[in-house]
Design a protein around this motif. Structure first.
Motif, short mmCIF file in Angstrom:
data_model
loop_
_atom_site.label_atom_id
_atom_site.label_comp_id
_atom_site.label_asym_id
_atom_site.label_seq_id
_atom_site.Cartn_x
_atom_site.Cartn_y
_atom_site.Cartn_z
N ARG A 1 -0.09 -9.38 -0.35
CA ARG A 1 -1.06 -10.48 -0.39
C ARG A 1 -1.91 -10.46 -1.66
NH1 ARG A 1 -4.98 -10.88 4.71
NH2 ARG A 1 -5.64 -8.79 4.04
N ALA B 1 -9.17 13.69 5.65
CA ALA B 1 -8.30 13.29 4.51
C ALA B 1 -6.88 13.02 5.01
CB ALA B 1 -8.30 14.36 3.43
N ALA C 1 -8.28 6.87 -0.94
CA ALA C 1 -8.13 8.29 -0.60
C ALA C 1 -7.95 9.17 -1.83
CB ALA C 1 -6.93 8.46 0.33
N GLN D 1 -5.51 7.78 -4.59
CA GLN D 1 -4.54 6.88 -3.96
C GLN D 1 -4.12 5.76 -4.89
OE1 GLN D 1 -5.20 5.62 0.11
NE2 GLN D 1 -4.55 3.56 -0.37
N THR E 1 1.07 -15.73 4.44
CA THR E 1 2.17 -14.95 5.03
C THR E 1 2.14 -15.08 6.55
OG1 THR E 1 0.71 -13.04 4.99
CG2 THR E 1 2.38 -13.18 3.25
N LEU F 1 -3.95 8.33 4.38
CA LEU F 1 -2.81 8.14 3.49
C LEU F 1 -1.64 9.03 3.91
CD1 LEU F 1 -1.30 7.45 0.88
CD2 LEU F 1 -2.84 8.97 -0.33
N ARG G 1 -7.83 -0.31 -6.38
CA ARG G 1 -8.62 -0.18 -5.14
C ARG G 1 -8.89 1.30 -4.88
NH1 ARG G 1 -5.65 -3.45 -0.67
NH2 ARG G 1 -4.05 -1.98 -1.30
N ASP H 1 -1.82 2.19 8.33
CA ASP H 1 -3.05 1.63 8.90
C ASP H 1 -2.82 0.41 9.77
OD1 ASP H 1 -5.82 2.26 6.59
OD2 ASP H 1 -4.38 3.60 7.54
N ALA I 1 0.21 7.80 6.94
CA ALA I 1 1.07 6.66 6.58
C ALA I 1 2.38 7.17 6.01
CB ALA I 1 0.34 5.77 5.57
N GLY J 1 0.86 -1.19 0.00
CA GLY J 1 0.00 0.00 0.00
C GLY J 1 0.89 1.23 0.00
N ALA K 1 3.72 0.73 10.62
CA ALA K 1 3.54 2.05 9.98
C ALA K 1 2.21 2.05 9.23
CB ALA K 1 4.69 2.33 9.01
N ASP L 1 1.07 -3.58 6.50
CA ASP L 1 0.02 -4.42 5.89
C ASP L 1 -1.39 -4.02 6.29
OD1 ASP L 1 0.51 -7.33 8.10
OD2 ASP L 1 0.82 -5.20 8.45
P1 FAS Z 1 -3.21 -0.12 3.12
O1 FAS Z 1 -4.36 -0.85 3.75
O2 FAS Z 1 -3.47 0.86 2.04
O3 FAS Z 1 -2.18 -1.18 2.50
C1 FAS Z 1 -1.87 -2.38 3.18
C2 FAS Z 1 -1.47 -3.41 2.14
O4 FAS Z 1 -1.07 -4.60 2.83
C3 FAS Z 1 -2.64 -3.77 1.23
O5 FAS Z 1 -2.25 -3.73 -0.12
C4 FAS Z 1 -2.98 -5.21 1.66
O6 FAS Z 1 -3.45 -6.00 0.58
C5 FAS Z 1 -1.65 -5.71 2.17
N1 FAS Z 1 -1.75 -6.81 3.14
C6 FAS Z 1 -2.70 -7.00 4.08
N2 FAS Z 1 -2.44 -8.14 4.77
C7 FAS Z 1 -1.30 -8.67 4.24
C8 FAS Z 1 -0.53 -9.83 4.51
N3 FAS Z 1 -0.88 -10.68 5.48
N4 FAS Z 1 0.57 -10.06 3.78
C9 FAS Z 1 0.94 -9.20 2.80
N5 FAS Z 1 0.25 -8.08 2.47
C10 FAS Z 1 -0.86 -7.83 3.20
N6 FAS Z 1 -7.90 7.83 3.65
C11 FAS Z 1 -8.05 9.11 3.28
O7 FAS Z 1 -7.19 9.94 3.60
N7 FAS Z 1 -9.17 9.51 2.56
C12 FAS Z 1 -10.12 8.61 2.16
O8 FAS Z 1 -11.10 8.97 1.51
C13 FAS Z 1 -9.98 7.25 2.50
N8 FAS Z 1 -10.89 6.33 2.08
C14 FAS Z 1 -10.73 5.01 2.44
C15 FAS Z 1 -11.65 4.01 2.04
C16 FAS Z 1 -11.49 2.69 2.42
C17 FAS Z 1 -12.48 1.64 1.98
C18 FAS Z 1 -10.40 2.32 3.25
C19 FAS Z 1 -10.24 0.89 3.71
C20 FAS Z 1 -9.48 3.27 3.64
C21 FAS Z 1 -9.63 4.63 3.24
N9 FAS Z 1 -8.70 5.61 3.61
C22 FAS Z 1 -8.84 6.91 3.26
C23 FAS Z 1 -7.56 5.28 4.38
C24 FAS Z 1 -6.52 4.75 3.44
O9 FAS Z 1 -6.25 5.67 2.43
C25 FAS Z 1 -5.34 4.37 4.28
O10 FAS Z 1 -5.05 5.36 5.25
C26 FAS Z 1 -4.10 4.10 3.48
O11 FAS Z 1 -4.44 3.16 2.51
C27 FAS Z 1 -3.03 3.60 4.45
O12 FAS Z 1 -2.04 3.02 3.73
P2 FAS Z 1 -1.30 1.71 4.27
O13 FAS Z 1 -0.92 1.91 5.68
O14 FAS Z 1 -0.26 1.40 3.25
O15 FAS Z 1 -2.40 0.55 4.32
#
Ligand code: FAS
Ligand code: PHB
Length: 393
Positions: free
Chosen positions: A36, A297, A48, A104, A129, A300, A45, A287, A303, A14, A285, A160
């Motif tokens: 994953r 907002a 944000a 995003q 994993t 992201l 996907r 989410d 992160a 992500g 780090a 993750d």
């Molecule tokens: P992410 O969740 O983006 O990335 C984590 C990655 O790890 C994913 O690709 C996942 O597939 C992978 N993963 C999970 N388990 C694993 C495993 N066991 N092994 C390997 N990989 C694995 N933020 C905003 O600022 N504005 C918005 O409008 C907004 N809308 C959102 C809507 C939704 C539906 C969601 C769920 C979140 C939203 N967010 C929004 C928040 C979002 O943007 C997150 O803050 C951002 O994606 C955080 O990034 P990462 O920490 O990288 O986590």
């Protein structure tokens, strides 16, 4: 068993994992990213849409900012709308900075392309994993096309996300969890309709909150407050447009342009923090460590701030052999996390119908009146929304 040796093993492709990988690559630190989902999944996907200046700067720093500079929309303010009237919050005037509207999933595409250009390994579709040896010899175990693989590394970065395995691999008694679940969610749509405003509009309305955002001059991104478990089947396109029109209506006849809805979904809302953001050689780090309601907002962008700090700490450890910056990572990251949690909670509580008593509704309107008429209050919103400078923490 295929064993791959690297310096930092990163779980998750992500924004956190990919940006960390690029930041470390720029410091000459080897990484392997294990994801994953498929590449197609992570690149499409819908999430944000707003990048703080600090995040935009980091993307440029790691060679993943060119398309954002070309296609991103620079915004110098937002509108707060209540009682049928709009009030602009001027970011440039109040905080001297702007934000960039850029989806995003486009950020993800750009970071994956940058990683490929750097020739750094990235495994998609990783199965089964799990992580072991967190105290002394960290390992990431996974299957790649069914074949067992192992990554031997000095450190693991748990990027993750909320539903990943990093946080849940930490013994529960080693973590303190703070959580608040909100009694509402957002129904979000993407529509082939020209945005009816050149900037974002956050609307407080007795029928519920609504947000007008965008992805391009011809694609609108719109949200409306709903129940956290809202049934999308009860929301045909016509009903969604009717509700949005009602919530955005103004005394001077504002109307949204309507169009075909190409994506719709419901997102529940929570505030969540896991402390500390470290367990021995595992560092959390993004989410994986915290969730904020999307009203500010911030998800992201928070992160990105985490991995900026973490990349500096890893670089210091490899450069000096010392652990000081790694030892301070969690406390430094959490100071920003809680400031952003407070702002995201504040914007959410200010704008959403909480099902509370009439007093709460009148209190919200008084606070909105204060924000749009007090330079100090508007400045605080502008500073928080456009992002606290990275070097403040
Ligand atoms: P992410 O969740 O983006 O990335 C984590 C990655 O790890 C994913 O690709 C996942 O597939 C992978 N993963 C999970 N388990 C694993 C495993 N066991 N092994 C390997 N990989 C694995 N933020 C905003 O600022 N504005 C918005 O409008 C907004 N809308 C959102 C809507 C939704 C539906 C969601 C769920 C979140 C939203 N967010 C929004 C928040 C979002 O943007 C997150 O803050 C951002 O994606 C955080 O990034 P990462 O920490 O990288 O986590
Ligand atoms: C978005 O464009 O998806 C977006 C913008 C601002 C927010 C949340 C989401 O507060």
């Amino acid at each position: 068993m295929k064993v791959i040796r690297t310096q930092v093993g990163i779980l998750g492709a992500g924004p956190a994992g990919l940006l960390l990988g690029q930041l470390l690559h720029r410091q000459g630190i080897d990484t392997v990213v294990v994801e994953r989902q498929s590449r197609q999944h992570v690149e499409t996907r819908i999430r944000a849409g707003v990048l703080e200046q600090g995040t935009a700067d980091l993307l440029q720093r790691v060679g993943a900012g060119d398309r954002m500079l070309r296609e991103g929309l620079r915004h110098h303010g937002i509108e707060l709308r209540f009682l049928g009237q709009g009030h602009r919050i001027d970011f440039q005037e109040l905080a001297g900075r702007a934000v960039t509207v850029y989806a995003q999933h486009e950020v993800i595409r750009d970071l994956i392309a940058a990683r490929a250009a750097a020739g750094a390994p990235l495994f998609f579709d990783a199965g089964n994993t799990r992580i072991t040896g967190l105290e002394d010899e960290p390992r990431i175990h996974f299957t790649n096309a069914g074949a067992p693989c192992e990554i031997a590394c000095d450190y693991i970065a748990g990027c993750d996300g909320f539903h990943g395995i990093s946080r849940t691999s930490i013994p529960p008694d080693a973590l303190t969890i703070h959580e608040k679940v909100y009694p509402f969610g957002w129904l979000g749509i993407l529509a082939n309709a020209r945005p009816a405003s050149h900037e974002l509009i956050y609307t407080h309305h007795k029928r519920g909150f609504a947000l007008l955002s965008m992805r391009s001059p011809v694609v609108s991104r719109l949200y409306l407050q709903c129940a956290p478990d809202e049934d999308l089947e009860q929301w045909p396109d016509a009903r969604i447009w009717e509700e949005l029109q009602a919530r955005f209506a103004t005394r001077d006849g504002f109307r949204l342009e309507e169009g075909s809805i190409t994506q719709k979904g419901v997102t529940a809302m929570r505030s969540f923090v896991a402390e500390p953001m470290r367990y021995h050689r595992l560092f959390l780090a993004g989410d994986a460590a915290h969730i904020v309601p999307p009203t500010g907002a911030k998800g992201l962008n928070l992160a990105a701030a985490d991995v900026w700090l973490l990349s500096q700490a890893f670089a210091d450890a490899y450069r000096t052999g010392g652990q000081d910056q790694l030892d301070r990572y969690s406390a430094r990251a959490l100071r920003r996390v809680w400031r952003v949690q407070q702002f995201s909670w504040w914007m959410t509580s200010l704008l959403h119908q909480g099902g509370g008593d009439a007093f709460d509704g009148r209190r919200q309107l008084a606070e909105l009146d204060q924000v749009v008429n007090s330079r100090a209050a508007a400045t605080l919103l502008a500073q928080n929304y456009t992002g606290l400078p990275f070097d403040e923490f």
